[in-house]
Write a protein that holds these residues in place. Structure first.
Motif, mmCIF file in Angstrom:
data_model
loop_
_atom_site.group_PDB
_atom_site.id
_atom_site.type_symbol
_atom_site.label_atom_id
_atom_site.label_comp_id
_atom_site.label_asym_id
_atom_site.label_seq_id
_atom_site.Cartn_x
_atom_site.Cartn_y
_atom_site.Cartn_z
ATOM 1 N N GLY A 86 8.424 -2.509 -6.209
ATOM 2 C CA GLY A 86 9.841 -2.693 -6.518
ATOM 3 C C GLY A 86 10.399 -3.795 -5.643
ATOM 4 O O GLY A 86 9.702 -4.375 -4.813
ATOM 5 N N LYS A 87 11.693 -4.077 -5.813
ATOM 6 C CA LYS A 87 12.294 -5.195 -5.084
ATOM 7 C C LYS A 87 12.369 -4.956 -3.579
ATOM 8 O O LYS A 87 12.386 -5.901 -2.799
ATOM 9 N N ASP A 88 12.421 -3.701 -3.153
ATOM 10 C CA ASP A 88 12.504 -3.392 -1.728
ATOM 11 C C ASP A 88 11.478 -2.350 -1.307
ATOM 12 O O ASP A 88 11.617 -1.735 -0.250
ATOM 13 N N THR A 89 10.453 -2.142 -2.132
ATOM 14 C CA THR A 89 9.498 -1.071 -1.881
ATOM 15 C C THR A 89 8.059 -1.573 -1.983
ATOM 16 O O THR A 89 7.705 -2.310 -2.900
ATOM 17 N N VAL A 90 7.258 -1.138 -1.019
ATOM 18 C CA VAL A 90 5.853 -1.517 -0.946
ATOM 19 C C VAL A 90 4.999 -0.278 -0.759
ATOM 20 O O VAL A 90 5.364 0.622 0.002
ATOM 21 N N GLU A 91 3.884 -0.213 -1.458
ATOM 22 C CA GLU A 91 2.915 0.857 -1.251
ATOM 23 C C GLU A 91 1.741 0.325 -0.450
ATOM 24 O O GLU A 91 1.247 -0.774 -0.707
ATOM 25 N N ALA A 92 1.292 1.128 0.514
ATOM 26 C CA ALA A 92 0.155 0.769 1.356
ATOM 27 C C ALA A 92 -0.644 2.034 1.619
ATOM 28 O O ALA A 92 -0.200 2.903 2.378
ATOM 29 N N GLY A 93 -1.800 2.150 0.974
ATOM 30 C CA GLY A 93 -2.587 3.367 1.110
ATOM 31 C C GLY A 93 -1.790 4.563 0.649
ATOM 32 O O GLY A 93 -1.290 4.602 -0.480
ATOM 33 N N ALA A 94 -1.642 5.548 1.518
ATOM 34 C CA ALA A 94 -0.916 6.770 1.178
ATOM 35 C C ALA A 94 0.548 6.695 1.594
ATOM 36 O O ALA A 94 1.202 7.731 1.783
ATOM 37 N N HIS A 95 1.070 5.484 1.729
ATOM 38 C CA HIS A 95 2.444 5.308 2.210
ATOM 39 C C HIS A 95 3.263 4.521 1.196
ATOM 40 O O HIS A 95 2.793 3.536 0.634
ATOM 41 N N ILE A 143 6.825 2.570 1.255
ATOM 42 C CA ILE A 143 7.781 2.107 2.261
ATOM 43 C C ILE A 143 8.924 1.361 1.597
ATOM 44 O O ILE A 143 8.709 0.396 0.854
ATOM 45 N N THR A 144 10.136 1.804 1.867
ATOM 46 C CA THR A 144 11.341 1.123 1.391
ATOM 47 C C THR A 144 12.046 0.518 2.596
ATOM 48 O O THR A 144 12.247 1.203 3.608
#
Length: 472
Positions: free
Chosen positions: A120-129, A131-132
């Motif tokens: 998303g515009k302010d959200t990142v996925e990294a492994g099991a996380h 992050i916004t």
């Protein structure tokens, strides 16, 4: 999946990302740092640090073999290439704690050792996380560019990443690419006992002033490095230990190993940038003067931003982003004061405009001041008089400086300061350098600018004669 909300998310733990993360955290921001590979990024593990360590090994070997000019008998160096690589690894290990996960966690930063991708515009996925973040900084750096040369994929080849795992000295190293990385590694390996051929499709050290580059190239050829220019690789063939590169004009170069050093590409493929509305350019992520991407919540810095690919640029970008993202202050990046250096011997350094660029921009208003290294007493004492400094001046203000010679990378620091702060030649001329130092080269260049104004000016001479008549 763990959900995390934070003020600032930094993607990439290279020099730029670490600077942003450390600065932001110590100023009170909540920071999350992602790194899917090694802390410290390319500079620590594959680039600046290991290359300069290997250059130091080569310089030591060369010094032993060329001591006669100082009254010391030449000695044939007994090079242990594997031990030189151990020296490289030791240097990395000594610096690594400064970039370590533990140190940055000590700043209060949440460090997650995973690659990130936008969802998303302010959200990142990294492994099991998941992050916004209020603001996101992309600091993913770059990787070696491997050109689509027919046959290259059929032979073992080295890049600046895989080179450091090689413990057996190449008998004959073929270097495809005559830029800074290629020329530095060519000279280091030549001094450590390898035969070396550089194959460059255009002009070697082509981004630098041609006159200054010629000084360096002449020195490298004198050391026995073959440098083939206008030699665009058409095909690679052979087997391990017996590799051939054929160029478009039919020349064939043979060697035991091949190092590909034709440039670098921004690391953006894994990020899913389109899901965040982030556009890319031919060289990297598209950014404006404040380093914001086409998504105003996201910045890109360093190599990822597609501009000058230097560690110190990433560090400079970090300061711009901190002012903008943390304090909301207007901050714009510029390049006119950014220096760069190639750490061959002699070195090559540049800041601001080259002579050709300055002539194009300023025309007849431009003055080019020159000072040859052969007139510096310290360099005479050390027998390192091959070199030249050129200062491009407009109305008393330097707009560019080119240096080729001993310690050019150190000498350029002063001119970066001068150009960054809008200083004039008079400020350099007013400086007092201790005698004898290499740094006097800079002051003498400033003196060369004023000499004709003082010593060849008839008005000045008339005033002096008039004053002398009236002095008691």
């Amino acid at each position: 999946m763990e959900t995390i909300k934070t003020d600032l998310l930094v993607i990439g733990a290279g020099s730029g990302g670490l600077s942003v993360a450390a600065g932001a955290s110590q100023m009170g921001a909540d920071v999350v740092l992602l790194e899917g590979h090694e802390m410290g990024g390319d500079c620590l593990n594959y680039g600046c640090v290991p290359s300069k360590a290997l250059i130091a090994s080569g310089k030591s070997a060369y010094g032993m073999a060329h001591a006669r000019q100082y009254g010391i008998a030449d000695a044939e160096p007994r090079v242990d290439y594997a031990a030189a690589k151990d020296h490289v690894r030791d240097v990395i290990a000594r610096i690594a704690p400064v970039d370590s996960q533990e140190r940055f966690e000590g700043f209060g930063i949440r460090v997650i050792r995973e690659y990130g991708r936008f969802v998303g515009k302010d959200t990142v996925e990294a492994g099991a996380h998941r992050i916004t973040a209020r603001r996101i900084v992309i600091a993913t750096g770059s990787s070696p560019l491997v050109p689509p040369i027919p046959g290259l994929d059929t032979v073992p080849y080295l890049t600046n990443e895989s080179l450091w795992a090689l413990n057996d000295r190449p008998d004959h190293l073929l270097v495809i690419g005559g830029g800074p990385i290629g020329m530095e590694m060519a000279q280091a390996h030549r001094r450590l006992g390898s035969e070396v051929t550089v194959i460059e499709g255009a002009r070697a050290l082509g981004k630098d002033d041609p006159e200054m580059a010629a000084i360096v190239l002449e020195a490298l050829r004198a050391e026995g490095i073959e440098i083939a220019e206008e030699a665009l690789a058409r095909e690679v063939r052979g087997t391990p230990g017996a590799i051939e590169v054929e160029t478009q004009d039919g020349r064939v170069f043979k060697g035991s190993h091949i190092l590909v050093a034709v440039g670098r590409k921004a690391n953006t493929d894994k990020l899913d940038l389109d899901k965040a509305g982030i556009k890319t350019s031919r060289t990297g992520i598209k950014v404006d003067a404040s380093l914001k991407t086409t998504n105003p919540k996201v910045y890109a810095i360093g190599d990822a931003a597609g501009g000058l690919q230097f560690t110190h640029v990433a560090g400079y970008h970090a300061g711009i982003v901190i002012r903008s993202a943390l304090f909301g202050l207007p901050a714009k990046a510029s390049t006119n004061h950014i220096p760069w250096a190639t750490y061959t011997q002699p070195e090559l350094a540049q800041v601001g405009l080259t002579e050709a660029q300055a002539k194009k921009e300023y025309g007849p208003r431009l003055e080019v001041v020159r000072f040859a290294f052969q007139h510096n007493d310290r360099l005479i004492a050390e027998r390192k008089t091959t070199g030249l400094i050129k200062v491009m001046v407009v109305k008393g203000k330097p707009v560019g400086v080119s240096i080729a010679g001993h310690q050019a990378g150190e000498l350029i620091n002063l001119w970066s300061l001068v150009i960054a702060n809008g200083l004039k030649m008079k400020h350099v001329a007013n400086m007092v350098s201790p005698y004898p130092t290499v740094g006097e080269v800079n002051k003498r260049a400033a003196g060369a600018y004023f000499s004709p104004r003082l010593f060849e000016n008839e008005t000045v001479k008339k005033v002096v004669r008039l004053v002398q008549r009236w002095l008691p």
